[in-house]
Design an enzyme around this catalytic site. Sequence first.
Site, PDB file in Angstrom:
ATOM      1  N   ASP A   1      44.753  17.190  25.978  1.00 53.14           N
ATOM      2  CA  ASP A   1      44.219  15.832  25.953  1.00 53.14           C
ATOM      3  C   ASP A   1      45.132  14.993  25.039  1.00 53.14           C
ATOM      4  O   ASP A   1      46.185  14.531  25.468  1.00 53.14           O
ATOM      5  CB  ASP A   1      42.774  15.921  25.460  1.00 53.14           C
ATOM      6  CG  ASP A   1      42.011  14.630  25.529  1.00 53.14           C
ATOM      7  OD1 ASP A   1      42.360  13.788  26.362  1.00 53.14           O
ATOM      8  OD2 ASP A   1      41.043  14.455  24.750  1.00 53.14           O
TER       9      ASP A   1
ATOM     10  N   GLU B   1      45.625  27.378  27.969  1.00 52.31           N
ATOM     11  CA  GLU B   1      44.634  26.428  27.448  1.00 52.31           C
ATOM     12  C   GLU B   1      43.882  25.794  28.610  1.00 52.31           C
ATOM     13  O   GLU B   1      44.371  25.750  29.736  1.00 52.31           O
ATOM     14  CB  GLU B   1      45.412  25.403  26.594  1.00 52.31           C
ATOM     15  CG  GLU B   1      44.657  24.261  26.005  1.00 52.31           C
ATOM     16  CD  GLU B   1      43.535  24.629  25.050  1.00 52.31           C
ATOM     17  OE1 GLU B   1      42.612  25.342  25.473  1.00 52.31           O
ATOM     18  OE2 GLU B   1      43.547  24.130  23.909  1.00 52.31           O
ATOM     19  N   ASP B   2      42.669  25.322  28.324  1.00 51.87           N
ATOM     20  CA  ASP B   2      41.898  24.672  29.391  1.00 51.87           C
ATOM     21  C   ASP B   2      42.406  23.263  29.691  1.00 51.87           C
ATOM     22  O   ASP B   2      42.553  22.873  30.847  1.00 51.87           O
ATOM     23  CB  ASP B   2      40.390  24.645  29.040  1.00 51.87           C
ATOM     24  CG  ASP B   2      40.084  24.053  27.661  1.00 51.87           C
ATOM     25  OD1 ASP B   2      41.025  23.679  26.925  1.00 51.87           O
ATOM     26  OD2 ASP B   2      38.894  23.973  27.298  1.00 51.87           O
TER      27      ASP B   2
ATOM     28  N   ARG C   1      30.365  25.428  31.105  1.00 52.84           N
ATOM     29  CA  ARG C   1      31.632  26.173  31.200  1.00 52.84           C
ATOM     30  C   ARG C   1      31.666  27.043  32.450  1.00 52.84           C
ATOM     31  O   ARG C   1      32.724  27.338  32.990  1.00 52.84           O
ATOM     32  CB  ARG C   1      31.812  27.075  29.979  1.00 52.84           C
ATOM     33  CG  ARG C   1      31.996  26.344  28.665  1.00 52.84           C
ATOM     34  CD  ARG C   1      32.446  27.335  27.593  1.00 52.84           C
ATOM     35  NE  ARG C   1      32.320  26.829  26.244  1.00 52.84           N
ATOM     36  CZ  ARG C   1      33.239  26.095  25.609  1.00 52.84           C
ATOM     37  NH1 ARG C   1      34.348  25.766  26.213  1.00 52.84           N
ATOM     38  NH2 ARG C   1      33.048  25.689  24.373  1.00 52.84           N
TER      39      ARG C   1
ATOM     40  N   PHE D   1      35.976  12.454  31.195  1.00 52.81           N
ATOM     41  CA  PHE D   1      35.483  13.648  30.512  1.00 52.81           C
ATOM     42  C   PHE D   1      35.030  14.654  31.564  1.00 52.81           C
ATOM     43  O   PHE D   1      34.144  14.381  32.367  1.00 52.81           O
ATOM     44  CB  PHE D   1      34.343  13.312  29.553  1.00 52.81           C
ATOM     45  CG  PHE D   1      34.026  14.471  28.656  1.00 52.81           C
ATOM     46  CD1 PHE D   1      34.797  14.705  27.528  1.00 52.81           C
ATOM     47  CD2 PHE D   1      33.006  15.355  28.972  1.00 52.81           C
ATOM     48  CE1 PHE D   1      34.546  15.809  26.713  1.00 52.81           C
ATOM     49  CE2 PHE D   1      32.743  16.458  28.164  1.00 52.81           C
ATOM     50  CZ  PHE D   1      33.517  16.678  27.034  1.00 52.81           C
TER      51      PHE D   1
HETATM   52  P1  IMP Z   1      43.477  17.776  22.259  1.00 53.95           P
HETATM   53  O1  IMP Z   1      42.954  16.372  22.141  1.00 53.95           O
HETATM   54  O2  IMP Z   1      44.639  17.846  23.236  1.00 53.95           O
HETATM   55  O3  IMP Z   1      43.787  18.357  20.920  1.00 53.95           O
HETATM   56  O4  IMP Z   1      42.300  18.619  22.911  1.00 53.95           O
HETATM   57  C1  IMP Z   1      41.368  19.257  22.114  1.00 53.95           C
HETATM   58  C2  IMP Z   1      40.262  19.908  22.873  1.00 53.95           C
HETATM   59  O5  IMP Z   1      39.328  18.907  23.269  1.00 53.95           O
HETATM   60  C3  IMP Z   1      40.580  20.631  24.166  1.00 53.95           C
HETATM   61  O6  IMP Z   1      41.102  21.921  23.981  1.00 53.95           O
HETATM   62  C4  IMP Z   1      39.194  20.709  24.787  1.00 53.95           C
HETATM   63  O7  IMP Z   1      38.475  21.783  24.236  1.00 53.95           O
HETATM   64  C5  IMP Z   1      38.578  19.390  24.345  1.00 53.95           C
HETATM   65  N1  IMP Z   1      38.606  18.397  25.441  1.00 53.95           N
HETATM   66  C6  IMP Z   1      39.480  17.404  25.664  1.00 53.95           C
HETATM   67  N2  IMP Z   1      39.182  16.712  26.776  1.00 53.95           N
HETATM   68  C7  IMP Z   1      38.063  17.308  27.280  1.00 53.95           C
HETATM   69  C8  IMP Z   1      37.254  17.062  28.449  1.00 53.95           C
HETATM   70  O8  IMP Z   1      37.485  16.172  29.282  1.00 53.95           O
HETATM   71  N3  IMP Z   1      36.185  17.890  28.620  1.00 53.95           N
HETATM   72  C9  IMP Z   1      35.881  18.913  27.768  1.00 53.95           C
HETATM   73  N4  IMP Z   1      36.615  19.178  26.674  1.00 53.95           N
HETATM   74  C10 IMP Z   1      37.690  18.383  26.440  1.00 53.95           C
HETATM   75 MG    MG Z   2      40.112  23.890  24.128  1.00 55.04          MG
END
Ligand code: IMP
Ligand code: MG
Length: 175
Positions: free
Chosen positions: A101, A97-98, A163, A150
Site C-alpha cells: 500500500d 506479502e498480501d 481473510r 479498501f
Molecule cells: P503499507 O502501507 O504498504 O505499509 O501496508 C501495510 C499493511 O496495511 C498491509 O500489509 C496490509 O496488512 C494493510 N493494508 C493496506 N491496504 C489494505 C487493504 O486494502 N485491505 C486490508 N489491509 C490493507
Molecule cells: Mg500485511
Amino acid sequence: MSYHIEKLIDEKEVVEGIKRVADKINNDYAGKKLRLVCILKGGVFFLTELSKYIKEDMSIDFMSVSSYGSGTVSSGVVKIIKDLDESIEGENVIVVEDIVDTGNTLSYLLDMLKDRHPESIKLCTLLDKPSRRTKDVKVDYVAFTIPDKFVVGYGLDYDQYYRNLPYVGVVEFDD
Ligand code: IMP
Ligand code: MG
C-alpha cells in the site's frame, strides 16, 4: 456503520493471477533453491496457493510485523512481532506479502532483511496499490494491481475478519 463487500477479483481469476506469478518465478530462478518468507497473517493464503506451482526446491519461513501508527500517519518504523526461524544468509529470498500500500512496511522490512546477507532478495505481492505509495519500494512480482480501495479476502482483513474469503472484494460503506 453498515457496509457490504463487492467482488473485485473472483476466485478463478485470483488463482490464475497467482499461477502467472509462479511461472515468472520458475523462469527467473531455474535451478536455484528458494526461501519464501511470508508476512503474517495476510500473506498466508497467497503463499500456500503460490507455493503449489513453484517447481524449484523451496522452503518457507514466517515473520509477523506491525506498523506503528497504522491507520493514521505511519512513522515507517516496523515492530517485529515474530522473527524468522531460520537464517537467510546466502539464501535466495522472496518476501511474500498480501498487499503493498504505502510501502512503509516493506521498505523497512526489506532493508532489515538485506542486512542479513541473503544471496538475493525480491518482493512478491498478491495486490499492489501503487496510487498510495509514499515509500519507493521495488515490487518484483505482482499478481494484481488494484485501485485505491479498501479490500478484503484472500488473506486481507477488515478488523481481522474476511481473510477466509476465496476472492478479493472491496468494502463499500453504505450511507
Ligand atoms: P503499507 O502501507 O504498504 O505499509 O501496508 C501495510 C499493511 O496495511 C498491509 O500489509 C496490509 O496488512 C494493510 N493494508 C493496506 N491496504 C489494505 C487493504 O486494502 N485491505 C486490508 N489491509 C490493507
Ligand atoms: Mg500485511
